[in-house]
Structure formats: C-alpha cells, structure tokens
Design an enzyme around this catalytic site. Structure first.
Site, PDB file in Angstrom:
ATOM      1  N   HIS A 189       0.833  -1.207   0.000  1.00 38.02           N
ATOM      2  CA  HIS A 189       0.000   0.000   0.000  1.00 38.02           C
ATOM      3  C   HIS A 189       0.868   1.258   0.000  1.00 38.02           C
ATOM      4  CE1 HIS A 189      -3.342  -2.686   0.954  1.00 38.02           C
ATOM      5  NE2 HIS A 189      -2.563  -3.194   1.892  1.00 38.02           N
ATOM      6  N   SER A 313      17.292  15.605 -20.877  1.00 42.01           N
ATOM      7  CA  SER A 313      16.307  16.670 -20.938  1.00 42.01           C
ATOM      8  C   SER A 313      16.870  17.790 -21.797  1.00 42.01           C
ATOM      9  CB  SER A 313      15.995  17.201 -19.531  1.00 42.01           C
ATOM     10  OG  SER A 313      15.286  18.429 -19.585  1.00 42.01           O
TER      11      SER A 313
END
Length: 480
Positions: A189, A313
C-alpha cells in the site's frame, strides 16, 4: 513567382508540400518508421508481403499434395524436379513478386485470386500447364487465408516473439540471482513493510512471466481446408470417390498445423483469441515490471548508467530519464488494445461468414510489433541499471518499526511456550510503532524490557531490518 504547370508540385490545403508524394515512401506509423529496426524480424511473418508469400506456399503445397496422393483421376505424382521448381516459386518470392501480385490484384480486385493467377503464370515454364485447373482446386479463399495466417503467426511467435521474450525473462532471472541476498524494504500500500530481497522480488516477476511463456509455447495453431461452408461440397461434387476429410487432415497436419474438422466458411479463430489473451497477459505483467522499476528508480534504488552523448532533458542537463520503461509501458498498452480487440472480434462471425476478421487480422503484425518493441526497450533499460545497495540499506535503517511484526510473533511463540508477561503482543507493538518512526536504540530498549526468554531476547536484539528477510534469498532457487 507562381509555379508553372511543368514545375507544379503537390501541396496540402495548408500550402505545405505533400509528403505522401515523396520519391521515397514515408511511413505513416512508427513501427514502419522510427522503430522499424526493432520490429524488422516480424516482416518475414506478419507483413502483407509475407502473407502473400504464405498464400503462394499453401497453394503450391496443395497442388503437390493432390497430385502426390492421386486424389483426382487423371493426375500422377509430380517428379522431384517439378516439385522443386514449384516450391522455388515460394523460395524465390521477392519484391518483384510483390509488385507483380499487386498488378494482378489491381485487375482481379481479389487478393487470393491474384495468387492463383500468379502461380498459373509459372506452370508452363515447369512443364505442367495442364495442371492449371488444379491450382486452388476446391478451395474458398478462406481455405488459403486461414492456413497462411496460421503459418505466419506460428512463425512470428516461435521464431521472433518467443525468443525475444525468453531472452528478457532470462535477463531478469539473472538479475534475480545476482541480487538474491540484497536486502530491500518492501512497500505494501506504498507504506514500509516486512523487508525482502531485491533478488526475490525480481524472481517473482520472472516466475510470473515464465508461466505465460509456457502457455504461449503450447499454442495450438489450427487450420482447415474444407470449402465454401465447411462441407467439402465442391470437393465431393468433383471427385466423390475421394476421402476428402483424410485428404484435408493430412494436408493441414503436413503444414505443421492442427486440423480443425468442424468449421463454417472460416476457421473459427478461437485459437488466435486464446493466444492473444496469453500474450496480452504477458504484456500486462511486463507493464507491471516497468512501473515497479520506474518507481524504484525514482526513489534511488537503481541508478541509471548514462549513455555517452545522450540527452536526458532539453533544458535540465542533469536528467537521466527512465525513458526505456516509459516507452515500453506505452507500447504494451497499444499492443494490448489491439490484442484485446482481435480476441473479441475474431471469435464472432455472422452465420457462415462475414469479413470483419479479414480487416482485423491485417493488424496482427501491429499488435505483435508493439509488444516486441516494448520487450526490446525493457531489455535495454535493464542493461543500464546499477543497484544502489547503499540506498537500499539506508532505507531499511530508517524503518526499524518493520520489526514490530517479528517481535510480536516471537512474543506469541513465547506465550505458547509458557513465558509470563507476553499478553497482548500485537496491541503493544501497535502502540509503539503505528504511524511513527522507531530507531534501532528504541526498538532494542523495548525488546530488552519485555521479559523474553534469554534465547528469544538475544535473537531479537541481533535482528535488524536488513536481516529480517526470512528465506527470501533461497526462494530465488524456484526459478527455472
């Protein structure tokens, strides 16, 4: 200066040059453009040209099968040289053949009929022009198509897709074995949970993928050659003395396929739907691998090894982006969209025949192509990963509360053994650890005050999050 009629070029409504009229063909889709090299091996099995070559092969083999078995009165088995020359029509099938077939089809407006005429043109040179009527004998187009698609798909799976998928699973399995004892904090979770090892988690992935590959490797590729509505009506009308079921079964099995005795005009395609469901399931598991690896990269568990000269990038020089895994995710989703559609569409046909399968099956190569591209990208992405063991170790050291499970289980065992003061172990650990960080010193202080037996206390005091991995390393041995 306005263009003269002699120098006029084709332009789009916006005034741009029309690229569709370029001297070199420009790809509409990425698989035939940007990613062509990654999927090129599929061209030999799932392209339009490969489909036509397989149609030629099926027609040629049918002619040889009919003559070799003396199915029709007045025919005799072909000689070895004649059979060799017939099969050369297939082995010598090339770009010129593709062009010629297209020219014939422009007249027939029927792709399989074009194949029949293409073969018929070559029979005089072999000296068997008298057998022209035997080409496509008793067949409906779907007799040729279903066998051709089955051969192409079988070849693509066994010679291209499965080897690539198996190589990727072997790569993941090697990573699992290499990192079998590298401790790692689990997250259930999204929250810190009982530690595991990196190798064991990779082994889970490899095991899941392997099960799907085993299913795919056992695929039955079905085929039929029983006429316009699956009744052998034309066959029996022409040669009532022949055992047409036996003839058809022997032919289909001789192609390396499984004979389907009960069909309408089409082979029902159920085997294709089954195969595509298995490949889609493999894709979905691999998609899960991509998202997990991507997440591990984002928290620093893996370092990406920069590629010399590559740009991460356009504006941030420091970036090394997990683009291989992101690219794979997208291609797996596209592949599954097509595979799911094919599986749903191909199992349905109105009455004895409609043409929805014809258009659908032309996209089989695209579905396989996006899956193969994804496999390639995942493999390349894994090659550029380095395990940051110090990051994994630091993460474990920041989460001593995960030992709460071990401590309360030891307390339960102690209580069963008769040790006093072991009441409410879960609740006591919950009060200590839930929603808060506990360091090593605090955890050891808590253990020392529990009143455990000396052996149990010594065992727990020696335990750290990095050592609390059970037999995770040994579980890696379940990999095949």
């Amino acid at each position: 200066m306005p263009e003269s009629a002699a120098t006029a070029v084709s332009r789009t409504p916006s005034g741009r040059l029309a690229l569709a009229n370029a001297s070199e063909q420009i790809a509409l889709g990425p698989l035939d453009g940007r990613y062509q090299s990654a999927v090129a091996p599929l061209v030999d099995y799932l392209s339009e040209a490969a489909l036509n070559r397989d149609r030629v092969a099926v027609e040629v083999e049918w002619l040889i099968h009919l003559t070799s078995n003396n199915v029709l009165p007045g025919t005799t088995p072909l000689g070895a040289e004649q059979q060799e020359k017939l099969r050369a029509i297939v082995t010598e099938f090339d770009a010129a053949s593709v062009k010629e077939l297209a020219e014939i089809e422009a007249i027939t407006v029927h792709d399989v009929k074009a194949v029949e005429y293409y073969i018929g043109r070559r029979l005089p040179a072999i000296g068997i022009e008298n057998l022209t009527a035997l080409v496509h004998f008793g067949c409906t187009s779907e007799d040729i198509n279903n066998l051709s698609y089955a051969l192409g798909i079988k070849g693509a799976v066994e010679s291209v897709w499965l080897p690539a998928a198996r190589a990727l699973v072997a790569q993941i399995s090697t990573m699992a074995r290499d990192n079998r004892d590298v401790p790692m904090l689990s997250r259930t979770h999204g929250q810190p949970a009982t530690p595991t090892t990196l190798g064991k988690e990779l082994a889970v992935t490899a095991h899941r993928l392997t099960r799907q590959l085993e299913r795919i490797s056992k695929t039955e590729y079905l085929g039929k050659i029983n006429g316009a509505t699956g009744t052998y009506a034309a066959h029996v009308a022409a040669v009532p003395s022949a055992d047409w079921q036996s003839v058809g079964k022997g032919f289909v099995e001789g192609l390396g396929l499984t004979w389907n005795p009960l069909t309408t005009q089409i082979e029902s395609h159920d085997w294709q739907a089954e195969l595509y469901a298995d490949i889609a399931r493999f894709n979905r598991i691999l998609h899960n691998v991509c998202t997990d690896i991507w997440s591990y990269i984002s928290i620093g568990y893996f370092r990406q090894i920069p590629v010399a000269g590559a740009t991460g990038s356009s504006t941030m020089p420091h970036k090394v982006n997990p683009i291989r895994f992101e690219n794979a995710e997208a291609n797996l989703e596209i592949s599954n969209g097509l595979l799911d559609t094919l599986g749903a569409t191909l199992v349905t046909s109105r009455w004895q025949r409609d043409l929805t399968d014809s258009s659908s099956q032309r996209n089989i190569g695209v579905a396989f192509g996006h899956s193969l591209l994804a496999i390639s990208n995942v493999s390349k992405g894994l090659e550029r990963l380095d395990v940051a063991e110090e990051v994994l170790a630091a993460d474990l050291d920041q989460n001593w509360e995960v030992l709460g499970e071990a401590i309360q289980m030891v307390m339960r065992a102690e209580a069963i053994a008769g040790v006093e003061g072991m009441e409410n172990p879960y609740e006591r650990l919950k009060d200590l650890t839930r929603g808060q960080r506990v360091d090593g010193a605090r955890m050891q202080e808590f253990v020392s005050g529990l009143g455990l037996s000396p052996e149990a206390q010594e065992r727990l005091l020696a335990l750290t999050p990095g050592l609390y991995t059970g037999i995770a390393d040994a579980l890696v041995d379940h990999l095949k």
